[in-house]
Write a protein that holds these residues in place. Structure first.
Motif, short mmCIF file in Angstrom:
data_model
loop_
_atom_site.label_atom_id
_atom_site.label_comp_id
_atom_site.label_asym_id
_atom_site.label_seq_id
_atom_site.Cartn_x
_atom_site.Cartn_y
_atom_site.Cartn_z
N GLU A 45 0.58 -1.47 0.61
CA GLU A 45 0.15 0.04 -0.34
C GLU A 45 1.11 1.35 0.04
O GLU A 45 0.41 2.07 -0.80
CB GLU A 45 -1.05 0.15 1.26
CG GLU A 45 -2.15 -1.02 1.19
CD GLU A 45 -2.95 -1.75 2.49
OE1 GLU A 45 -3.32 0.28 3.18
OE2 GLU A 45 -3.32 -1.90 2.97
N VAL A 46 1.10 1.09 0.50
CA VAL A 46 2.82 2.46 1.06
C VAL A 46 3.35 2.62 -0.50
O VAL A 46 3.55 3.07 -0.49
CB VAL A 46 4.16 2.39 2.05
CG1 VAL A 46 4.65 2.84 2.42
CG2 VAL A 46 3.38 2.51 3.18
N GLU A 47 3.69 1.42 -1.66
CA GLU A 47 5.35 1.61 -2.54
C GLU A 47 3.76 2.06 -3.42
O GLU A 47 3.87 2.89 -3.97
CB GLU A 47 5.35 0.37 -2.81
CG GLU A 47 6.63 0.59 -1.78
CD GLU A 47 7.67 -0.76 -2.02
OE1 GLU A 47 6.81 -1.05 -2.45
OE2 GLU A 47 8.63 -1.07 -1.24
N ALA A 48 2.67 1.86 -3.66
CA ALA A 48 1.27 2.10 -4.29
C ALA A 48 1.97 3.82 -4.96
O ALA A 48 1.03 4.30 -5.45
CB ALA A 48 0.45 1.21 -4.23
N ARG A 49 1.56 4.74 -3.22
CA ARG A 49 1.51 6.20 -2.90
C ARG A 49 3.16 6.51 -3.11
O ARG A 49 2.92 7.48 -3.31
CB ARG A 49 0.74 5.90 -1.48
CG ARG A 49 -0.34 5.69 -1.29
CD ARG A 49 -0.72 6.00 -0.40
NE ARG A 49 -1.59 4.42 0.03
CZ ARG A 49 -1.40 4.55 2.23
NH1 ARG A 49 -0.39 5.88 2.46
NH2 ARG A 49 -1.42 3.46 2.39
N LYS A 51 5.56 5.60 -1.51
CA LYS A 51 6.91 5.44 -0.36
C LYS A 51 7.70 4.66 -0.67
O LYS A 51 7.36 3.80 -1.19
CB LYS A 51 6.07 6.25 0.84
CG LYS A 51 5.51 7.81 0.66
CD LYS A 51 4.72 7.08 2.30
CE LYS A 51 5.01 8.60 2.27
NZ LYS A 51 3.12 9.59 2.80
#
Length: 90
Positions: A45-49, A51
């Motif tokens: 989820e974080v990498e999809a944003r 980060k």
């Protein structure tokens, strides 16, 4: 170990190192699997944003691993077996 291909190499490496760190510190395999799976999902989820793993673990992955380890139960029989193997030369 089934780390999704959606993760960056850095995140994959962190999860692999975390798994090894927790196992070598005598943590229960089921608990390790649950923690790693939860972090894997969160990292996706974080990498999809846009980060990175650093957004979650901060500047010190070792400190983050140590903190997680301290919050988990320890399987002392696992440690005793490892010590026996170490001292007996197996």
């Amino acid at each position: 170990m089934n780390i999704k291909q959606d993760l960056s190499k850095k995140s994959q490496s962190f999860l692999e190192n975390l798994r090894l760190y927790l196992f070598s510190n005598g943590k229960e395999e089921e608990e390790i699997n649950a923690i790693v799976q939860e972090l894997e999902d969160h990292l996706i989820e974080v990498e999809a944003r846009g980060k990175t793993v650093d957004h979650i673990v901060g500047e010190s992955p070792k400190q983050y691993m140590k903190q997680l380890s301290n919050e988990m139960t320890t399987n002392t029989s696992h440690i005793e077996i490892n010590l026996f193997c170490l001292y007996s030369g197996h």
